[in-house]
Scaffold this active site. Sequence first.
Site, PDB file in Angstrom:
ATOM      1  CB  SER A 103      -2.246  -5.699  -2.247  1.00  0.00           C
ATOM      2  OG  SER A 103      -2.189  -4.568  -3.081  1.00  0.00           O
ATOM      3  CG  HIS A 255      -7.007  -4.813  -4.690  1.00  0.00           C
ATOM      4  ND1 HIS A 255      -6.029  -5.447  -5.448  1.00  0.00           N
ATOM      5  CD2 HIS A 255      -6.355  -4.295  -3.602  1.00  0.00           C
ATOM      6  CE1 HIS A 255      -4.859  -5.310  -4.846  1.00  0.00           C
ATOM      7  NE2 HIS A 255      -5.031  -4.617  -3.729  1.00  0.00           N
TER       8      HIS A 255
END
Length: 280
Positions: A103, A255
């Site tokens: 991320s 994610h």
Amino acid sequence: MTHTSLSKKINMNGTDVYYESYPNDSSKETIILIHGFLSSSFSFRRLIPFLTHEYNIISIDLPPFGKSGKSRGFLYSYHNLATTVIQIAEKLHLNKITLIGHSMGGQIALHIGYLRPDLVSEVILLCSSAYLKKSKPLLIFASYIPFFHIFVKRWLGRSGVEKNLQLVVHDQSLIDKDMEEGYLAPFLEDDIFPALTKMIRDREGDLSKEILHEIDIPCLLIWGEHDKVVPLSVGKQLNKDLKNSKLIILKETGHLVPEEKPEEVFLYIKQFANKTADSC
């Protein structure tokens, strides 16, 4: 075989930076793990046991997250965070390292690769942030209001750790008490919220397309098919803008790929590293 971790703190740029080291005497290769926003080394807990069989591992808690310092005087820009990781690598006499960034950590890994291509042999981007702009002027202005950090705390508290995990994990059955407590722990002390307020102020935008085009380091992009935070379309664009990259898409994954598919992620990393070594 399990490898013992060493927990250390090192003072860099006026703040304490916490990191965990997992030495592997049979390996000359070192991987530095860089976590995402509102996270810490905890997010790599399921990936690290696979990686330690093959590599030396350094997992860093970026300030102000995890067990690192939460100084109000630290500059929380991506550039300064990247420079801090570079300084740690130099202090530990590391060279030709592999960076794994998840991320926001992926964006910092790209900064490091851009600033010091001589230091980095390859970059692994796990659902990396990309193309985000700097915080809006009104938000930056608001961050100077006294007690703005209380609003930040309330905003995070409203969403809650369980709701946040439901957003980042595709298979909801993976969410258990250990996971919730691990991600919540750094936010139980109030000193993180003024530091987060400063991060809102300091953070510049993600690297431009022009800079991405200049990065020639081999990059492996691993993306969750159902990523709701940094959609797969971002990964596909990043794959186009990085001249030496490959994109892997993980099915039935969100994610938080290091938590959701650690063994698959490890196997792709190993395969990529071997190919990169063969081409050198």
